[in-house]
Design a protein around this motif. Structure first.
Motif, short mmCIF file in Angstrom:
data_model
loop_
_atom_site.label_atom_id
_atom_site.label_comp_id
_atom_site.label_asym_id
_atom_site.label_seq_id
_atom_site.Cartn_x
_atom_site.Cartn_y
_atom_site.Cartn_z
N VAL A 78 -17.68 -0.54 -58.22
CA VAL A 78 -16.34 -0.03 -57.54
C VAL A 78 -16.54 1.36 -57.00
N PHE A 109 -15.87 2.08 -52.90
CA PHE A 109 -14.65 3.17 -52.68
C PHE A 109 -15.26 4.23 -51.88
N TYR A 147 -16.22 3.46 -48.35
CA TYR A 147 -15.26 3.29 -46.98
C TYR A 147 -15.24 3.93 -45.86
N LEU A 191 -14.27 -4.97 -54.28
CA LEU A 191 -13.06 -4.50 -55.05
C LEU A 191 -12.87 -3.16 -54.79
N GLY A 192 -14.13 -2.47 -54.96
CA GLY A 192 -13.96 -0.75 -54.54
C GLY A 192 -13.76 -0.52 -53.44
N THR A 196 -9.86 -1.05 -52.80
CA THR A 196 -8.95 -0.17 -53.38
C THR A 196 -8.74 0.97 -52.59
N ARG A 197 -9.46 1.58 -51.80
CA ARG A 197 -9.29 2.64 -50.89
C ARG A 197 -8.13 2.41 -49.94
N VAL A 199 -5.32 3.33 -52.49
CA VAL A 199 -5.42 4.30 -53.52
C VAL A 199 -4.10 5.37 -53.54
N VAL A 212 -1.13 3.82 -55.87
CA VAL A 212 -1.33 3.72 -57.40
C VAL A 212 -1.21 4.82 -57.84
N LEU A 226 -12.29 -1.08 -62.30
CA LEU A 226 -11.25 -0.76 -61.09
C LEU A 226 -10.22 0.36 -61.67
N LEU A 268 -9.33 4.22 -60.54
CA LEU A 268 -8.04 4.69 -60.36
C LEU A 268 -7.21 5.83 -61.25
#
Length: 338
Positions: free
Chosen positions: A51, A55, A58, A193-194, A197-198, A201, A204, A250, A254
């Motif tokens: 992850v 991330f 990205y 998934l990572g 997430t960006r 972000v 969250v 994940l 975070l």
């Protein structure tokens, strides 16, 4: 649509360092002291890297979308970062196990050792299953996002992630639990998934919710231990264990991001950066060091401390004398096209 998030996260430097040394220490106890408990926990530390990779990649991958000419530049940057040290460590450990230039060596060299079940006759460098996943992700994913295009990219990537999970469910009975967790073709979802997430972000930020979810996930992780150590082939266990460690990774990512604003001291930032810089060397070299310590057969009270100190020293040397020269080359000869 895309977040302009190019800043450096010092909290993730810490997470990367924890992950690297976490894997190394767990493997030391797993291989040196034959502790299956520690080997189980090494699975989780390895998962953190996936992850993290998605991330932090990205911004570079977004530049590939913005300008397709950056695809070759992306490849060069990644390969200069990962390949030189890998070849050095692979050569060293292959020589140690009398596998230099064998068919197994070349399977490791081209990252195909875990592409099929039981594809390699001697797993003498087992930790690089995760690096194989990373390298093939670097190769394939940028081409995919160019093909997808900017329009509705987020929706397309979420659909891709769901499709991977569906395929993993369809073929779950075809592969054993170990290959299901480490097989190259099965694990692109973790890095994706990572990356996804960006996108979210900044939205969250509920620390209580994150801590609660993390605690619950770790509890579930603990309940799976006996089944996974005994190599359970139960399909439900196989699927939800892999899904569970992804969720833990994940939420951990975070959680660390949410604590970034509390890291303001420059000395602390430098310590985190120092640990982070060593991580790749730690990951690739620690099995070689474990093998040498097994040969010496030292089992004193301070063996773990001695191991960590030796690992810190050797990883520092590898970083400054082998990794850093190639990292300095990258900005001089490879610049992203805006």
């Amino acid at each position: 649509m895309y977040l302009d998030k190019n800043e450096h996260y010092h909290s993730l430097d810490l997470l990367r360092g924890i992950s690297g040394y976490g894997v190394a220490i767990c493997h030391f106890h797993a291989f040196y002291f034959q502790s299956s408990h520690y080997e189980y926990f090494s699975f989780l530390f390895v998962e953190f890297f996936f992850v993290l990779s998605g991330f932090v990649l990205y911004p570079q991958l977004i530049e590939v979308i913005n300008n397709n000419k950056n695809l070759i530049i992306f490849y060069k940057r990644r390969w200069l970062r990962t390949i030189p040290l890998y070849i050095f460590c692979l050569t060293l450990i292959s020589f140690t196990f009398d596998e230099l230039f064998t068919i197994n060596f070349f399977k490791y060299l081209f990252f195909i050792q875990d592409f099929f079940p039981n594809f390699i006759s001697n797993q003498y460098y087992p930790v690089v299953w995760s690096l194989a996943i990373e390298e093939f992700f670097y190769l394939i994913f940028p081409i995919l996002i160019i093909f997808f295009g900017k329009k509705n990219l987020l929706l397309k990537l979420i659909t891709l992630l769901i499709s991977i999970y569906i395929l993993k469910i369809i073929f779950i009975s075809e592969f054993d639990s170990n290959f299901y967790r480490t097989g190259t073709i099965f694990r692109f979802d973790a890095i994706l998934l990572g990356f996804l997430t960006r996108f979210f972000v900044m939205k969250v930020n509920n620390k209580i919710l994150l801590f609660s979810l993390l605690s619950f996930s770790l509890l579930i992780f603990g309940l799976f231990e006996e089944s996974i150590i005994n190599e359970s082939e139960d399909n439900i266990t196989k699927f939800f264990f892999v899904l569970g460690i992804q969720i833990i990774s994940l939420i951990t990512l975070l959680t660390f991001i949410n604590f970034e604003k509390f890291i303001t001291n420059m000395k602390i930032k430098k310590v985190f950066s120092l640990i982070s810089k060593q991580t790749y060397s730690v990951y690739l070299f620690h099995l070689i060091l474990i093998h040498l310590m097994i040969k010496i057969d030292y089992s004193g009270y301070f063996s773990t401390i001695i191991y960590c100190l030796l690992l810190f020293f050797t990883s520092s040397m590898l970083y400054y004398f082998l990794e850093l020269p190639f990292l300095k080359i990258r900005p001089k000869i490879i610049r992203l096209n805006k």
